[in-house]
Design an enzyme around this catalytic site. Structure first.
Site, PDB file in Angstrom:
ATOM      1  N   HIS A  37       0.843  -1.206   0.000  1.00  0.00           N
ATOM      2  CA  HIS A  37       0.000   0.000   0.000  1.00  0.00           C
ATOM      3  C   HIS A  37       0.881   1.260   0.000  1.00  0.00           C
ATOM      4  O   HIS A  37       0.580   2.235  -0.687  1.00  0.00           O
ATOM      5  CB  HIS A  37      -0.871   0.048   1.257  1.00  0.00           C
ATOM      6  CG  HIS A  37      -1.852  -1.078   1.359  1.00  0.00           C
ATOM      7  ND1 HIS A  37      -1.895  -1.923   2.435  1.00  0.00           N
ATOM      8  CD2 HIS A  37      -2.837  -1.479   0.522  1.00  0.00           C
ATOM      9  CE1 HIS A  37      -2.875  -2.803   2.279  1.00  0.00           C
ATOM     10  NE2 HIS A  37      -3.453  -2.573   1.120  1.00  0.00           N
ATOM     11  N   GLN A 153      -8.725  -7.482 -10.761  1.00  0.00           N
ATOM     12  CA  GLN A 153      -9.394  -6.297 -10.204  1.00  0.00           C
ATOM     13  C   GLN A 153      -8.969  -5.044 -10.981  1.00  0.00           C
ATOM     14  O   GLN A 153      -9.795  -4.213 -11.349  1.00  0.00           O
ATOM     15  CB  GLN A 153      -9.022  -6.149  -8.722  1.00  0.00           C
ATOM     16  CG  GLN A 153      -9.407  -4.804  -8.128  1.00  0.00           C
ATOM     17  CD  GLN A 153      -9.188  -4.742  -6.627  1.00  0.00           C
ATOM     18  OE1 GLN A 153      -9.952  -5.305  -5.867  1.00  0.00           O
ATOM     19  NE2 GLN A 153      -8.149  -4.049  -6.191  1.00  0.00           N
ATOM     20  N   SER A 186      -2.273  -8.192   2.600  1.00  0.00           N
ATOM     21  CA  SER A 186      -2.804  -8.083   3.978  1.00  0.00           C
ATOM     22  C   SER A 186      -3.086  -9.458   4.560  1.00  0.00           C
ATOM     23  O   SER A 186      -2.993  -9.661   5.768  1.00  0.00           O
ATOM     24  CB  SER A 186      -4.109  -7.285   3.992  1.00  0.00           C
ATOM     25  OG  SER A 186      -3.901  -6.044   3.405  1.00  0.00           O
TER      26      SER A 186
END
Ligand code: PAF
Length: 283
Positions: A37, A153, A186
Protein backbone atom coordinates in the site's frame (compact mmCIF):
# COMPACT_ATOMS: atom_id res chain seq x y z
CA UNK A 1 -3.09 14.74 7.66
CA UNK A 2 -6.81 15.21 8.07
CA UNK A 3 -9.05 12.23 8.86
CA UNK A 4 -12.47 12.41 7.22
CA UNK A 5 -15.28 9.97 7.93
CA UNK A 6 -18.29 11.53 6.19
CA UNK A 7 -18.67 11.04 2.41
CA UNK A 8 -20.27 14.50 1.94
CA UNK A 9 -17.39 16.20 3.78
CA UNK A 10 -14.82 14.32 1.67
CA UNK A 11 -16.73 15.28 -1.46
CA UNK A 12 -16.78 18.96 -0.46
CA UNK A 13 -13.02 18.91 0.19
CA UNK A 14 -12.33 17.18 -3.13
CA UNK A 15 -14.53 19.69 -4.94
CA UNK A 16 -12.62 22.59 -3.38
CA UNK A 17 -9.26 21.01 -4.25
CA UNK A 18 -10.41 20.70 -7.86
CA UNK A 19 -11.56 24.33 -7.92
CA UNK A 20 -8.09 25.25 -6.64
CA UNK A 21 -6.58 23.26 -9.52
CA UNK A 22 -5.01 20.68 -7.23
CA UNK A 23 -4.21 17.34 -8.87
CA UNK A 24 -5.80 14.65 -6.72
CA UNK A 25 -4.33 11.15 -6.48
CA UNK A 26 -6.27 8.44 -4.65
CA UNK A 27 -5.15 5.14 -3.16
CA UNK A 28 -8.00 2.83 -2.10
CA UNK A 29 -7.38 0.22 0.56
CA UNK A 30 -9.13 -1.92 3.13
CA UNK A 31 -6.54 -0.89 5.72
CA UNK A 32 -4.00 -3.12 7.48
CA UNK A 33 -1.50 -1.07 5.52
CA UNK A 34 1.70 -2.75 4.41
CA UNK A 35 4.68 -2.04 2.18
CA UNK A 36 2.56 -2.70 -0.93
CA UNK A 37 0.00 0.00 0.00
CA UNK A 38 2.79 2.42 0.92
CA UNK A 39 4.35 1.93 -2.51
CA UNK A 40 1.00 3.02 -4.02
CA UNK A 41 0.96 6.11 -1.83
CA UNK A 42 4.50 6.88 -2.95
CA UNK A 43 3.44 6.67 -6.60
CA UNK A 44 0.45 8.91 -5.86
CA UNK A 45 2.75 11.41 -4.12
CA UNK A 46 5.00 11.51 -7.18
CA UNK A 47 2.21 12.31 -9.59
CA UNK A 48 -0.37 14.33 -7.63
CA UNK A 49 -0.35 17.44 -5.45
CA UNK A 50 -2.89 16.03 -3.00
CA UNK A 51 -3.03 12.40 -1.89
CA UNK A 52 -6.20 10.86 -0.52
CA UNK A 53 -5.96 7.42 1.07
CA UNK A 54 -9.20 5.55 1.65
CA UNK A 55 -9.61 2.82 4.26
CA UNK A 56 -12.84 0.90 4.10
CA UNK A 57 -13.37 -2.82 4.66
CA UNK A 58 -16.07 -3.19 2.05
CA UNK A 59 -18.66 -5.77 3.17
CA UNK A 60 -20.18 -6.14 -0.30
CA UNK A 61 -17.04 -7.73 -1.76
CA UNK A 62 -16.83 -10.52 0.84
CA UNK A 63 -18.63 -13.83 0.37
CA UNK A 64 -20.63 -15.28 3.28
CA UNK A 65 -17.88 -17.84 3.98
CA UNK A 66 -15.07 -15.26 3.78
CA UNK A 67 -13.12 -13.32 6.39
CA UNK A 68 -15.09 -10.03 6.67
CA UNK A 69 -15.34 -10.23 10.44
CA UNK A 70 -11.77 -11.42 11.02
CA UNK A 71 -10.28 -8.96 8.51
CA UNK A 72 -7.50 -7.04 10.33
CA UNK A 73 -8.42 -3.45 11.30
CA UNK A 74 -5.36 -1.92 13.02
CA UNK A 75 -6.67 1.63 12.59
CA UNK A 76 -4.24 3.49 14.90
CA UNK A 77 -1.28 1.82 13.22
CA UNK A 78 -2.70 2.66 9.79
CA UNK A 79 -3.10 6.32 10.78
CA UNK A 80 0.56 6.45 11.86
CA UNK A 81 1.72 4.83 8.61
CA UNK A 82 -0.44 7.12 6.49
CA UNK A 83 0.93 10.19 8.30
CA UNK A 84 4.51 9.01 7.83
CA UNK A 85 3.79 8.45 4.12
CA UNK A 86 2.61 12.08 3.87
CA UNK A 87 -0.99 11.32 2.99
CA UNK A 88 -3.00 14.56 2.96
CA UNK A 89 -6.47 13.15 3.65
CA UNK A 90 -7.38 9.81 5.13
CA UNK A 91 -10.97 8.94 4.24
CA UNK A 92 -12.22 6.24 6.61
CA UNK A 93 -16.01 6.04 6.53
CA UNK A 94 -18.08 3.51 8.44
CA UNK A 95 -20.26 0.96 6.65
CA UNK A 96 -23.46 2.85 7.54
CA UNK A 97 -22.39 6.01 5.74
CA UNK A 98 -21.39 4.11 2.59
CA UNK A 99 -24.35 1.74 2.54
CA UNK A 100 -27.09 3.53 4.50
CA UNK A 101 -30.44 1.94 5.23
CA UNK A 102 -32.38 1.23 2.05
CA UNK A 103 -29.20 1.31 -0.08
CA UNK A 104 -30.11 -0.51 -3.31
CA UNK A 105 -27.66 -0.01 -6.16
CA UNK A 106 -24.89 -2.41 -7.21
CA UNK A 107 -22.71 -2.25 -10.30
CA UNK A 108 -22.82 -5.47 -12.29
CA UNK A 109 -19.54 -6.51 -13.92
CA UNK A 110 -19.65 -8.19 -17.33
CA UNK A 111 -17.86 -11.34 -18.45
CA UNK A 112 -14.46 -10.18 -17.16
CA UNK A 113 -15.83 -10.12 -13.62
CA UNK A 114 -17.28 -13.60 -13.85
CA UNK A 115 -14.15 -15.52 -14.79
CA UNK A 116 -11.36 -16.84 -12.54
CA UNK A 117 -11.59 -14.93 -9.23
CA UNK A 118 -15.14 -13.94 -10.18
CA UNK A 119 -16.13 -17.57 -10.65
CA UNK A 120 -14.61 -18.63 -7.33
CA UNK A 121 -15.92 -15.61 -5.44
CA UNK A 122 -19.42 -14.93 -6.85
CA UNK A 123 -20.43 -11.29 -6.45
CA UNK A 124 -16.93 -10.24 -5.34
CA UNK A 125 -16.18 -8.04 -8.34
CA UNK A 126 -19.66 -6.47 -8.29
CA UNK A 127 -18.86 -5.39 -4.72
CA UNK A 128 -15.44 -4.09 -5.76
CA UNK A 129 -16.87 -2.27 -8.79
CA UNK A 130 -19.56 -0.62 -6.67
CA UNK A 131 -17.27 0.61 -3.90
CA UNK A 132 -14.53 1.76 -6.27
CA UNK A 133 -17.06 3.74 -8.32
CA UNK A 134 -18.58 5.24 -5.16
CA UNK A 135 -15.11 6.19 -3.90
CA UNK A 136 -14.32 7.77 -7.28
CA UNK A 137 -17.43 9.95 -6.86
CA UNK A 138 -16.55 10.82 -3.29
CA UNK A 139 -12.84 11.58 -3.73
CA UNK A 140 -13.02 12.97 -7.30
CA UNK A 141 -9.45 11.93 -8.23
CA UNK A 142 -7.53 12.77 -11.39
CA UNK A 143 -5.38 9.67 -10.80
CA UNK A 144 -6.04 6.43 -8.99
CA UNK A 145 -3.28 4.01 -8.16
CA UNK A 146 -4.01 0.28 -7.90
CA UNK A 147 -1.64 -2.64 -7.35
CA UNK A 148 -0.83 -5.03 -10.15
CA UNK A 149 -1.03 -7.89 -7.66
CA UNK A 150 -4.81 -7.92 -8.02
CA UNK A 151 -4.49 -8.08 -11.79
CA UNK A 152 -8.10 -9.02 -12.55
CA UNK A 153 -9.39 -6.30 -10.20
CA UNK A 154 -7.16 -3.79 -11.98
CA UNK A 155 -8.45 -4.91 -15.40
CA UNK A 156 -12.05 -4.55 -14.16
CA UNK A 157 -11.39 -1.06 -12.81
CA UNK A 158 -9.87 -0.05 -16.15
CA UNK A 159 -12.99 -1.45 -17.83
CA UNK A 160 -15.28 0.57 -15.52
CA UNK A 161 -13.36 3.76 -16.27
CA UNK A 162 -13.66 3.05 -19.99
CA UNK A 163 -17.30 1.90 -20.00
CA UNK A 164 -18.56 4.69 -17.74
CA UNK A 165 -16.45 7.42 -19.40
CA UNK A 166 -14.78 8.39 -16.15
CA UNK A 167 -12.13 11.06 -16.53
CA UNK A 168 -9.61 9.30 -14.28
CA UNK A 169 -6.15 7.97 -15.10
CA UNK A 170 -5.55 4.53 -13.66
CA UNK A 171 -1.95 3.92 -12.65
CA UNK A 172 -0.78 0.31 -12.18
CA UNK A 173 1.80 -0.19 -9.45
CA UNK A 174 4.30 -3.07 -9.54
CA UNK A 175 3.93 -6.02 -7.16
CA UNK A 176 5.99 -5.66 -3.98
CA UNK A 177 7.55 -8.94 -2.87
CA UNK A 178 9.12 -10.24 0.31
CA UNK A 179 12.68 -11.53 0.08
CA UNK A 180 11.35 -15.04 -0.59
CA UNK A 181 9.38 -13.75 -3.58
CA UNK A 182 6.01 -13.96 -1.78
CA UNK A 183 3.82 -11.07 -2.92
CA UNK A 184 3.04 -8.69 -0.04
CA UNK A 185 -0.65 -8.92 0.94
CA UNK A 186 -2.80 -8.08 3.98
CA UNK A 187 -3.83 -11.73 4.21
CA UNK A 188 -0.19 -12.90 4.62
CA UNK A 189 -0.62 -12.27 8.36
CA UNK A 190 -2.84 -15.36 8.50
CA UNK A 191 0.10 -17.56 7.36
CA UNK A 192 2.13 -19.53 9.89
CA UNK A 193 5.94 -19.32 9.49
CA UNK A 194 5.94 -22.69 7.74
CA UNK A 195 3.11 -21.71 5.38
CA UNK A 196 4.79 -18.40 4.68
CA UNK A 197 7.95 -20.05 3.42
CA UNK A 198 5.95 -22.66 1.46
CA UNK A 199 3.92 -19.83 -0.14
CA UNK A 200 6.98 -18.63 -2.08
CA UNK A 201 6.18 -21.54 -4.46
CA UNK A 202 3.83 -19.18 -6.32
CA UNK A 203 6.72 -16.88 -7.16
CA UNK A 204 8.89 -19.88 -8.06
CA UNK A 205 6.11 -20.84 -10.47
CA UNK A 206 6.29 -17.40 -12.08
CA UNK A 207 10.09 -17.74 -12.40
CA UNK A 208 9.61 -21.20 -13.97
CA UNK A 209 7.23 -19.72 -16.55
CA UNK A 210 9.71 -16.97 -17.31
CA UNK A 211 12.42 -19.55 -17.96
CA UNK A 212 10.11 -21.71 -20.15
CA UNK A 213 9.15 -18.71 -22.28
CA UNK A 214 12.81 -17.63 -22.56
CA UNK A 215 13.53 -21.22 -23.70
CA UNK A 216 10.90 -20.72 -26.45
CA UNK A 217 8.48 -23.32 -25.11
CA UNK A 218 5.21 -22.68 -26.90
CA UNK A 219 2.52 -24.70 -25.13
CA UNK A 220 1.23 -22.50 -22.33
CA UNK A 221 -1.20 -25.05 -20.77
CA UNK A 222 1.72 -27.50 -20.45
CA UNK A 223 3.80 -24.86 -18.62
CA UNK A 224 0.79 -24.07 -16.39
CA UNK A 225 0.39 -27.79 -15.62
CA UNK A 226 4.06 -27.98 -14.54
CA UNK A 227 3.51 -25.05 -12.18
CA UNK A 228 0.36 -26.67 -10.76
CA UNK A 229 2.46 -29.73 -10.06
CA UNK A 230 5.16 -27.64 -8.35
CA UNK A 231 2.47 -26.11 -6.09
CA UNK A 232 0.73 -29.45 -5.45
CA UNK A 233 3.99 -31.09 -4.36
CA UNK A 234 4.76 -28.32 -1.85
CA UNK A 235 3.65 -29.47 1.63
CA UNK A 236 0.54 -27.60 2.80
CA UNK A 237 -0.14 -26.03 -0.62
CA UNK A 238 -2.89 -26.78 -3.12
CA UNK A 239 -3.30 -25.12 -6.50
CA UNK A 240 -6.67 -23.53 -7.32
CA UNK A 241 -5.82 -22.35 -10.83
CA UNK A 242 -2.76 -21.58 -12.93
CA UNK A 243 -3.53 -20.11 -16.33
CA UNK A 244 -2.04 -17.89 -18.98
CA UNK A 245 -4.46 -15.22 -20.21
CA UNK A 246 -4.46 -12.32 -22.61
CA UNK A 247 -4.02 -8.91 -20.99
CA UNK A 248 -7.34 -7.35 -21.94
CA UNK A 249 -10.08 -9.95 -21.57
CA UNK A 250 -8.35 -12.42 -19.32
CA UNK A 251 -9.27 -15.29 -21.65
CA UNK A 252 -7.04 -18.39 -21.58
CA UNK A 253 -4.27 -18.46 -24.19
CA UNK A 254 -2.94 -21.75 -25.53
CA UNK A 255 0.02 -21.01 -27.74
CA UNK A 256 2.74 -18.39 -27.58
CA UNK A 257 2.91 -15.94 -30.43
CA UNK A 258 6.11 -14.02 -30.91
CA UNK A 259 5.93 -10.38 -29.74
CA UNK A 260 2.69 -10.79 -27.77
CA UNK A 261 2.17 -10.20 -24.04
CA UNK A 262 0.60 -12.70 -21.67
CA UNK A 263 -0.28 -12.76 -18.01
CA UNK A 264 0.16 -15.83 -15.88
CA UNK A 265 -2.44 -15.91 -13.09
CA UNK A 266 -2.03 -18.15 -10.08
CA UNK A 267 -4.32 -18.88 -7.14
CA UNK A 268 -3.40 -21.39 -4.46
CA UNK A 269 -4.19 -22.39 -0.92
CA UNK A 270 -1.36 -22.41 1.60
CA UNK A 271 -2.90 -23.94 4.68
CA UNK A 272 -6.24 -22.14 5.01
CA UNK A 273 -5.05 -18.99 3.28
CA UNK A 274 -5.92 -18.42 -0.36
CA UNK A 275 -3.23 -16.45 -2.18
CA UNK A 276 -3.14 -14.97 -5.66
CA UNK A 277 -0.19 -13.81 -7.71
CA UNK A 278 0.66 -13.07 -11.33
CA UNK A 279 3.42 -12.27 -13.76
CA UNK A 280 3.54 -10.63 -17.15
CA UNK A 281 5.50 -12.07 -20.07
CA UNK A 282 6.43 -10.95 -23.53
CA UNK A 283 7.19 -13.79 -25.91
O1 PAF B 1 -7.83 -4.05 -3.35
C1 PAF B 1 -8.50 -3.72 -2.34
O2 PAF B 1 -7.96 -3.54 -1.24
C2 PAF B 1 -10.00 -3.55 -2.46
O3 PAF B 1 -10.56 -4.48 -3.33
C3 PAF B 1 -10.42 -2.11 -2.86
C4 PAF B 1 -9.92 -1.75 -4.24
C5 PAF B 1 -9.88 -1.13 -1.83
C6 PAF B 1 -11.94 -2.01 -2.87
O4 PAF B 1 -12.49 -2.31 -1.63
Amino acid sequence: MQIITEPCQMQAIAEKLRLNRQLIGVVMTMGALHEGHLSLVKLARQSAGTVILTIFVNPSQFGLDEDLHQYPRPFEQDVALAKAAEVDYLFAPDAGSIYPENYQTTLECGALGKRLEGERRPGHFNGVATIVTKLFHITKPHRAIFGQKDAQQLAIIRQIVKDLDLDITIVAAPIIREESGLAVSSRNIYLSNQERSAASILYQGICHAEQCIADKKKELPAIAAEIEQMIGSTPGCRSDYVVFVDEERFLPVETVEEGKEYRLLLAAWCGRVRLIDNGKFRA
